[in-house]
Structures are given as structure tokens and as C-alpha cells.
Design a protein around this motif. Structure first.
Motif, PDB file in Angstrom:
ATOM      1  N   TRP A 138     -41.151 -18.184  -6.955  1.00 43.18           N
ATOM      2  CA  TRP A 138     -41.225 -19.612  -7.233  1.00 43.18           C
ATOM      3  C   TRP A 138     -39.821 -20.210  -7.228  1.00 43.18           C
ATOM      4  N   SER A 139     -39.747 -21.517  -7.070  1.00 38.46           N
ATOM      5  CA  SER A 139     -38.452 -22.196  -7.172  1.00 38.46           C
ATOM      6  C   SER A 139     -37.962 -22.124  -8.615  1.00 38.46           C
ATOM      7  N   PRO A 140     -36.655 -22.261  -8.842  1.00 39.96           N
ATOM      8  CA  PRO A 140     -36.137 -22.204 -10.219  1.00 39.96           C
ATOM      9  C   PRO A 140     -36.796 -23.216 -11.154  1.00 39.96           C
ATOM     10  N   ALA A 141     -37.094 -24.426 -10.648  1.00 43.17           N
ATOM     11  CA  ALA A 141     -37.682 -25.450 -11.516  1.00 43.17           C
ATOM     12  C   ALA A 141     -39.109 -25.098 -11.914  1.00 43.17           C
ATOM     13  N   LEU A 142     -39.948 -24.692 -10.951  1.00 49.61           N
ATOM     14  CA  LEU A 142     -41.325 -24.330 -11.267  1.00 49.61           C
ATOM     15  C   LEU A 142     -41.366 -23.094 -12.161  1.00 49.61           C
ATOM     16  N   ARG A 143     -40.476 -22.180 -11.896  1.00 48.76           N
ATOM     17  CA  ARG A 143     -40.388 -20.980 -12.724  1.00 48.76           C
ATOM     18  C   ARG A 143     -40.003 -21.346 -14.158  1.00 48.76           C
ATOM     19  N   ALA A 144     -38.990 -22.209 -14.304  1.00 48.90           N
ATOM     20  CA  ALA A 144     -38.546 -22.613 -15.636  1.00 48.90           C
ATOM     21  C   ALA A 144     -39.643 -23.367 -16.378  1.00 48.90           C
ATOM     22  N   PHE A 145     -40.427 -24.165 -15.647  1.00 51.47           N
ATOM     23  CA  PHE A 145     -41.501 -24.928 -16.272  1.00 51.47           C
ATOM     24  C   PHE A 145     -42.542 -23.998 -16.884  1.00 51.47           C
ATOM     25  N   VAL A 146     -43.006 -23.015 -16.115  1.00 48.01           N
ATOM     26  CA  VAL A 146     -44.041 -22.103 -16.603  1.00 48.01           C
ATOM     27  C   VAL A 146     -43.488 -21.175 -17.684  1.00 48.01           C
ATOM     28  N   VAL A 147     -42.270 -20.691 -17.485  1.00 47.94           N
ATOM     29  CA  VAL A 147     -41.663 -19.826 -18.499  1.00 47.94           C
ATOM     30  C   VAL A 147     -41.464 -20.602 -19.798  1.00 47.94           C
ATOM     31  N   GLY A 148     -41.089 -21.890 -19.686  1.00 51.75           N
ATOM     32  CA  GLY A 148     -40.929 -22.714 -20.875  1.00 51.75           C
ATOM     33  C   GLY A 148     -42.228 -22.879 -21.638  1.00 51.75           C
ATOM     34  N   LEU A 149     -43.333 -23.100 -20.912  1.00 56.20           N
ATOM     35  CA  LEU A 149     -44.636 -23.189 -21.569  1.00 56.20           C
ATOM     36  C   LEU A 149     -44.993 -21.870 -22.245  1.00 56.20           C
ATOM     37  N   THR A 150     -44.685 -20.775 -21.571  1.00 54.66           N
ATOM     38  CA  THR A 150     -45.017 -19.460 -22.117  1.00 54.66           C
ATOM     39  C   THR A 150     -44.262 -19.189 -23.410  1.00 54.66           C
ATOM     40  N   ARG A 151     -43.047 -19.713 -23.517  1.00 51.07           N
ATOM     41  CA  ARG A 151     -42.250 -19.462 -24.714  1.00 51.07           C
ATOM     42  C   ARG A 151     -42.844 -20.125 -25.946  1.00 51.07           C
ATOM     43  N   ASN A 152     -43.835 -21.017 -25.763  1.00 46.31           N
ATOM     44  CA  ASN A 152     -44.556 -21.524 -26.924  1.00 46.31           C
ATOM     45  C   ASN A 152     -45.345 -20.419 -27.612  1.00 46.31           C
ATOM     46  N   GLY A 153     -45.704 -19.387 -26.859  1.00 43.53           N
ATOM     47  CA  GLY A 153     -46.468 -18.292 -27.452  1.00 43.53           C
ATOM     48  C   GLY A 153     -45.737 -16.976 -27.463  1.00 43.53           C
TER      49      GLY A 153
END
Length: 278
Positions: free
Chosen positions: A182-197
Motif C-alpha cells: 500500500w502507499s504510505p498514506a493508506l498504510r498509515a491510515f489503516v495502521v492508525g485505526l488499528t492502534r485504537n485496539g
């Protein structure tokens, strides 16, 4: 290092560890909490460095957390415990959860929360509504568009595969493997959501764990996605008052204490830790 039964030891000063210590301390058990971080307790709500950016002629500043800056609606026990100890931060209901993306000097804001909550696509595929919405797509750069099919495929895979039911243990695979193309932005978006859990970095999050996390949130009623912001950063609003209450009730909190091993001996449990402050 060993402790008598009357002095329980808690490993990890995240929100669960802090509340465990508080419950034990209010019962007079004098708990001792060990936290590996040298500066902060609180885990994913711990405070960090202040970040800032300029938008529409105004400078915005936020004290960064390690993942979470709000309390979800179903956390009724957490709120009840805070109220019992007169720790009453003024939670502010979130009207929206937005994704801020700065690309080549252009800052875009996408209303991520409402796009998911009010999606016309049935759960669990309502996640895809975000990746199909014009406001989200308009914020993307060319490199993001080039990897968008990979992102769609990854989300569909995450929603469609049950590692336990389908006997796919995914041994050794991590969230980093899923998002690597994935692109860095899309990757950061999903990883950021995951860090909620999950507070761990992407390369340390098991892929099976991420899929379980994703599936769990698809089971929630959509009104449970609503959450309240903390009135200040997580450290000031929650973790620091909790530490003060724990110590006032006879407990102790030790930073920079990374536990490396637990060993059961005839005299009790032996705790092996590095850089232990006393």
C-alpha cells in the motif's frame, strides 16, 4: 524480586493496569505497578510530544497519544469507576472523526467516522464506503491511487477470512505483511485505526489478531462507534489522576521497569526486570 500475597504486583501501566491497581488499592491491598516506559503510564492514552500544523490561517496543536484520544460509548464500567473516585473529566461527545492528510503541501480533511457509521453498504462491508467516497478519493495522491486496489483487496480479505473457522493460522504473518504494497498514506491510515485496539507497531501485530480486531468492530452496533473526546490529552485527563489516586490509597507506580521473565519458586513468584527504579 518477590512480594507477599498482600502486595499484588501488576505488570503494565496501560489503562487496564491502572484500573486494576486502583481497584486493589481501594481495598487496602497496596498494589505495586510496573511500567516499562521511562516517562509515561497510560499505554495507548499516555501523553507524548506536542504536534502542530497550520490550517486555514490557524495553528493547531495537539499533545500526541500512543493511539487513543477518546472513550467509546460501551465503556460504562470505566466511567462508573471514575465517578466513584470523583475523577470526572468532562467527556466531550465527538460529532465526527476526521482523517487529516497532508500531501505535497495540501491538507485534506475526510469525515471518516460518519462515512462508516451512515454507510448504505451493509456490515461488515460498510468499511468499504470510506474507500469509495469522493471526499476520501479526492484527498489521495497519485501514489495512493496506484495502490488503492491493493488496499481494497486487503480490506475484503480481512473481512472475508476467519483464521479459526477456515483453519488458516497465518503463522508468522503480520499487519505489516498485509499493507506492505500500500502507499504510505493508506498504510498509515489503516495502521492508525488499528492502534485504537492494538498499541504495537504494524510489524509486531499478528495478522490473525488484526483480522479478529476488524471482525470484532463489525459486530458492534453502529451507534456504539460514537465516542467522547477527552477534555485534554490522555495523560492529563486520565492516567495522571489515576496514578495520584492509586498512590494516595497506598499503591506504588514504578516507571522504567521492563519485566523480562516470570519464574514460579517455592517462595512465590520471582519477577525479572531490567532498568528497575525503586
Amino acid at each position: 524480586m518477590s512480594h507477599p500475597p498482600s502486595s499484588p504486583l501488576i505488570i503494565g501501566g496501560g489503562i487496564a493496569g491502572l484500573f486494576a491497581a486502583l481497584h486493589l488499592a481501594e481495598r487496602g491491598l497496596n498494589p505495586r505497578l510496573l511500567e516499562a516506559h521511562p516517562q509515561f503510564v497510560g499505554g495507548r492514552i499516555a501523553g507524548g510530544e506536542t504536534i502542530s500544523f497550520d490550517y486555514q490561517g490557524q495553528t493547531w496543536q495537539f499533545r500526541a497519544e500512543h493511539g487513543v484520544h477518546g472513550i467509546w460509548n460501551p465503556y460504562v464500567n470505566l466511567k462508573a469507576t471514575l465517578a466513584r473516585h470523583a475523577l470526572t473529566p468532562d467527556f466531550v461527545p465527538a460529532l465526527e472523526e476526521s482523517w487529516l492528510y497532508k500531501h505535497h503541501g495540501r491538507l485534506s480533511i475526510t469525515p471518516a467516522g460518519s462515512l462508516i457509521r451512515y454507510s448504505w453498504i451493509a456490515a461488515p462491508l460498510h468499511y468499504l464506503m470510506l474507500f469509495l467516497h469522493p471526499r476520501f478519493l479526492n484527498a489521495l495522491g497519485l501514489d495512493d491511487w496506484a495502490s488503492l486496489l491493493h488496499a481494497w483487496g486487503g480490506i475484503l480479505y480481512g473481512l472475508g477470512v476467519d483464521p479459526l473457522a477456515e483453519d488458516q493460522p497465518l503463522t508468522g504473518q503480520t499487519l505489516d505483511d498485509l499493507t506492505r504494497t500500500w502507499s504510505p498514506a493508506l498504510r498509515a491510515f489503516v495502521v492508525g485505526l488499528t492502534r485504537n485496539g492494538m498499541a504495537a507497531p504494524a510489524e509486531e501485530v499478528p495478522l490473525a489478531g488484526f483480522l479478529a480486531f476488524l471482525r470484532f468492530y463489525t459486530l458492534l452496533r453502529r451507534d456504539n462507534w460514537q465516542f467522547s473526546y477527552l477534555p485534554a490529552d490522555g495523560g492529563t485527563a486520565l492516567s495522571e489522576p489515576l496514578v495520584a489516586k492509586i498512590t494516595a490509597l497506598g499503591g506504588t507506580v514504578t516507571l522504567n521497569a521492563r519485566v523480562t521473565d516470570l519464574e514460579q519458586t517455592p517462595n512465590g513468584w520471582q519477577i525479572h526486570a531490567t532498568s528497575l527504579n525503586t
